[in-house]
Write a protein that holds these residues in place. Structure first.
Motif, PDB file in Angstrom:
ATOM      1  N   THR A  31      24.478  35.764  41.678  1.00  0.00           N
ATOM      2  CA  THR A  31      25.605  35.717  40.744  1.00  0.00           C
ATOM      3  C   THR A  31      26.343  37.040  40.840  1.00  0.00           C
ATOM      4  N   ILE A  32      27.648  36.972  41.139  1.00  0.00           N
ATOM      5  CA  ILE A  32      28.437  38.184  41.378  1.00  0.00           C
ATOM      6  C   ILE A  32      29.619  38.222  40.420  1.00  0.00           C
ATOM      7  N   ALA A  33      29.845  39.391  39.836  1.00  0.00           N
ATOM      8  CA  ALA A  33      30.981  39.606  38.939  1.00  0.00           C
ATOM      9  C   ALA A  33      31.993  40.516  39.623  1.00  0.00           C
ATOM     10  N   LEU A  34      33.262  40.128  39.557  1.00  0.00           N
ATOM     11  CA  LEU A  34      34.346  40.916  40.147  1.00  0.00           C
ATOM     12  C   LEU A  34      35.195  41.522  39.041  1.00  0.00           C
ATOM     13  N   VAL A  35      35.383  42.832  39.080  1.00  0.00           N
ATOM     14  CA  VAL A  35      36.215  43.512  38.079  1.00  0.00           C
ATOM     15  C   VAL A  35      37.212  44.414  38.793  1.00  0.00           C
ATOM     16  N   SER A  36      38.317  44.710  38.108  1.00  0.00           N
ATOM     17  CA  SER A  36      39.281  45.705  38.591  1.00  0.00           C
ATOM     18  C   SER A  36      39.241  46.898  37.648  1.00  0.00           C
ATOM     19  N   SER A  40      31.701  48.714  45.942  1.00  0.00           N
ATOM     20  CA  SER A  40      33.142  48.906  46.013  1.00  0.00           C
ATOM     21  C   SER A  40      33.820  47.707  46.681  1.00  0.00           C
ATOM     22  N   HIS A  41      34.882  47.217  46.060  1.00  0.00           N
ATOM     23  CA  HIS A  41      35.635  46.078  46.609  1.00  0.00           C
ATOM     24  C   HIS A  41      37.099  46.266  46.203  1.00  0.00           C
ATOM     25  N   HIS A  42      37.914  46.746  47.140  1.00  0.00           N
ATOM     26  CA  HIS A  42      39.307  47.072  46.832  1.00  0.00           C
ATOM     27  C   HIS A  42      40.209  46.532  47.935  1.00  0.00           C
ATOM     28  N   ILE A  46      27.887  43.693  40.827  1.00  0.00           N
ATOM     29  CA  ILE A  46      29.238  43.844  40.288  1.00  0.00           C
ATOM     30  C   ILE A  46      30.121  44.445  41.367  1.00  0.00           C
ATOM     31  N   LEU A  47      31.194  43.746  41.725  1.00  0.00           N
ATOM     32  CA  LEU A  47      32.184  44.267  42.665  1.00  0.00           C
ATOM     33  C   LEU A  47      33.264  44.987  41.870  1.00  0.00           C
ATOM     34  N   ALA A  48      33.512  46.242  42.199  1.00  0.00           N
ATOM     35  CA  ALA A  48      34.438  47.061  41.420  1.00  0.00           C
ATOM     36  C   ALA A  48      35.538  47.618  42.307  1.00  0.00           C
ATOM     37  N   GLU A  49      36.767  47.640  41.773  1.00  0.00           N
ATOM     38  CA  GLU A  49      37.884  48.240  42.501  1.00  0.00           C
ATOM     39  C   GLU A  49      37.637  49.732  42.701  1.00  0.00           C
ATOM     40  N   VAL A  99      35.998  38.844  36.014  1.00  0.00           N
ATOM     41  CA  VAL A  99      35.825  39.373  34.655  1.00  0.00           C
ATOM     42  C   VAL A  99      36.954  40.342  34.317  1.00  0.00           C
ATOM     43  N   PRO A 100      37.799  40.006  33.339  1.00  0.00           N
ATOM     44  CA  PRO A 100      38.830  40.954  32.901  1.00  0.00           C
ATOM     45  C   PRO A 100      38.198  42.135  32.168  1.00  0.00           C
ATOM     46  N   THR A 101      38.765  43.311  32.361  1.00  0.00           N
ATOM     47  CA  THR A 101      38.315  44.508  31.657  1.00  0.00           C
ATOM     48  C   THR A 101      39.489  45.090  30.867  1.00  0.00           C
ATOM     49  N   PRO A 102      39.220  45.876  29.835  1.00  0.00           N
ATOM     50  CA  PRO A 102      40.298  46.376  28.961  1.00  0.00           C
ATOM     51  C   PRO A 102      41.366  47.159  29.729  1.00  0.00           C
ATOM     52  N   VAL A 103      42.624  46.967  29.328  1.00  0.00           N
ATOM     53  CA  VAL A 103      43.720  47.743  29.914  1.00  0.00           C
ATOM     54  C   VAL A 103      43.936  49.041  29.151  1.00  0.00           C
ATOM     55  N   GLY A 104      43.262  49.185  28.021  1.00  0.00           N
ATOM     56  CA  GLY A 104      43.401  50.394  27.222  1.00  0.00           C
ATOM     57  C   GLY A 104      42.217  50.544  26.293  1.00  0.00           C
TER      58      GLY A 104
END
Length: 337
Positions: A138-143, A116-118, A93-96, A69-74
């Protein structure tokens, strides 16, 4: 049961004895055995078919889906409606960085489990994530910002999930490189994405391989290393190469500085850069590349000619020494005679 295997006093539709007809117990036993063999044979086939269908149904239902899942850059308004829905419905949700992602989720009133997933733990944590996906989650990966896997953690998990036959879906959405190249004014029909350059080892060697690259090149850089990188670009690509430095994409103070490498370097020597940086560098001019190639070939031929001349002079000197040695030997023989 086929009527051909039944005696004439047995009804082929019901296999019952017709009224007014007699049948011996032995014949009746044979008929019943044939009947149950037929039923048993078809039951085995049906059982095997049902087992296969049950296995397929379990496989389809149990295997989960990994959403990238892309997240906003700004600007937070850059997130898509689909991304919000997936983040709400996901089991995990896996988050950086859980703190950064937590702020995003709170803004959109999303209350979900975070893990946490970095880059420092993805190799050890991926096996557990794969098991969760296999069990049906169902797992969502975001940075922190942008699309995971593009200069961010995500590639390793996506690769391992795909190898295990798990569905991997990447949602379209925010990224920094596309807005930067489209707004740069440089050709964007063909380009190559280089991401972050090596900080130390291999940096100069990698840049040397890009000298003749004719496509537009995209680099990511941090603000405190930008000036050093631009100065290195001047040394490698030349001060006249066109460049666009885009910073703070989709934020309040978004800015693109365009010009030659020399001009843009001078600008950031006077004005300290801030925010995340995307460098869009023009590719090498084809005619210039051809001229460089011709010049290189000429230099190569010139060096080869010089090597050949040196070799010929060396051979001539050795031949002269041999003749002189032979002459001295002949004189010595004459004196002895």
């Amino acid at each position: 049961i086929s009527s051909s295997v039944l005696p004439e006093n047995i009804d082929p539709q019901t296999t019952s004895i017709l009224p007014g007809r007699r049948i011996s117990p032995i014949k009746l036993s044979v008929i019943m055995v044939q009947k149950y063999k037929y039923v048993l044979k078809n039951a085995k086939k049906l059982s095997a078919f049902l087992q296969v269908m049950i296995f397929l149904a379990i496989f389809v239902v149990v295997m989960g889906t990994l959403y990238i899942v892309p997240t906003p850059v700004g600007n937070l308004e850059d997130i898509t409606l689909r991304a919000i829905r997936v983040l709400k419905e996901a089991d995990l949700i896996l988050a950086e960085d859980t703190r950064t992602t937590g702020l995003l989720l709170n803004h959109f009133d999303i209350h979900n489990r975070l893990l946490s997933h970095h880059k420092f733990n993805e190799h050890t944590a991926t096996a557990g994530v794969i098991e969760r996906l296999k069990s049906g989650e169902t797992i969502a990966l975001v940075s922190d910002a942008g699309t995971p896997g593009v200069s961010d953690p995500g590639f390793f998990l996506a690769r391992e999930a795909a190898r295990e036959g798990i569905t991997v879906q990447c949602l379209p959405g925010a990224t920094a490189c596309i807005p930067a190249i489209v707004s740069s004014g440089l050709p964007c029909d063909r380009f190559c994405f280089e991401g972050f350059l090596p900080q130390k080892k291999g940096r100069a060697t990698h840049l040397a391989t890009l000298v003749d690259e004719q496509r537009t090149m995209i680099f990511y850089e941090s603000p405190h290393r930008l000036l050093r990188t631009l100065q290195q670009f001047v040394d490698v690509f030349g001060a006249d190469r066109q460049v666009s430095v885009c910073r703070e994409i989709s934020k309040l103070h978004e800015e693109s500085v365009r010009g030659t490498l020399a001009e843009v370097t001078a600008h950031f020597e006077e004005t300290a850069p801030r925010g995340e940086i995307v460098i869009v560098l023009a590719g090498a001019d084809k005619d210039a590349c051809d001229k460089v190639a011709v010049a290189t070939a000429n230099q190569r031929d010139e060096r080869a000619a010089k090597r050949q001349a040196r070799e010929e002079r060396r051979l001539a000197r050795e031949a002269k020494k041999r003749r002189e040695a032979e002459a001295l030997s002949d004189e010595a023989d004459d004196e002895e005679t």
